[in-house]
Design a protein around this motif. Sequence first.
Motif, short mmCIF file in Angstrom:
data_model
loop_
_atom_site.label_atom_id
_atom_site.label_comp_id
_atom_site.label_asym_id
_atom_site.label_seq_id
_atom_site.Cartn_x
_atom_site.Cartn_y
_atom_site.Cartn_z
N TYR A 77 33.66 86.31 104.53
CA TYR A 77 33.42 85.12 103.69
C TYR A 77 34.71 84.62 103.06
N SER A 78 35.79 84.63 103.77
CA SER A 78 37.12 84.37 103.20
C SER A 78 37.23 83.06 102.43
N SER A 79 36.55 82.02 102.85
CA SER A 79 36.68 80.74 102.15
C SER A 79 35.80 80.66 100.91
N ARG A 80 34.83 81.57 100.80
CA ARG A 80 33.88 81.48 99.68
C ARG A 80 33.94 82.66 98.72
N VAL A 81 34.73 83.70 99.04
CA VAL A 81 34.79 84.90 98.19
C VAL A 81 36.25 85.28 97.95
N SER A 82 36.54 85.63 96.73
CA SER A 82 37.85 86.17 96.37
C SER A 82 37.63 87.52 95.69
N ILE A 83 38.56 88.43 95.91
CA ILE A 83 38.48 89.74 95.25
C ILE A 83 39.72 89.94 94.39
N VAL A 84 39.48 90.33 93.16
CA VAL A 84 40.55 90.70 92.24
C VAL A 84 40.34 92.18 91.91
N VAL A 85 41.35 92.97 92.20
CA VAL A 85 41.27 94.41 91.94
C VAL A 85 41.99 94.72 90.63
N HIS A 86 41.27 95.39 89.76
CA HIS A 86 41.83 95.87 88.50
C HIS A 86 41.95 97.39 88.64
N LEU A 87 43.13 97.90 88.40
CA LEU A 87 43.31 99.35 88.47
C LEU A 87 42.73 99.97 87.21
N PHE A 88 41.92 100.98 87.39
CA PHE A 88 41.18 101.60 86.30
C PHE A 88 41.27 103.12 86.45
N PRO A 89 42.36 103.72 85.95
CA PRO A 89 42.50 105.17 86.12
C PRO A 89 41.47 105.92 85.28
#
Length: 146
Positions: A77-89
């Motif tokens: 779904y590349s045009s409709r979904v974005s992922i933001v990764v937050h590092l959470f140790p």
Amino acid sequence: MEASSRRRVSLVPLLLVIIGCCACRAQIPIPARTDGFVYGGKPPAWGETVVVEAFLDPVCPDSRDAWPALKKVVEHYSSRVSIVVHLFPLPYHSYAFIACRSIHAVNKLNPSFVYRLLEKFFKDQERYYNQPTYEKSRATVVRLMK
């Protein structure tokens, strides 16, 4: 003596109000930019795409297991979904903070290597916790992470 004790009692609420007002001014301002690492390189189009914010620990088996599915979602779904990764140790993963700190350092040097390093941690994470690290010093484990 009754008059002086009444004055002290009546000053306590005033003092609490003053302290409360000072504490309200000590709030942290909203950051100028969103934290986290955007997968795929393009910034999320807030309001135009679905933004999935993932909180991952590089040394967590559950994060490792979730990562391939998140990547497939973006690919499909590349045009409709974005992922933001937050590092959470997580505190119970002994070397998670060091792993997250190294990813942030790599981001400052070359942001294109962030996900390569994250995936390297996922691939080799058994080396960074439990039995393999019990008899090793912190410095030795940090050297293994390089």
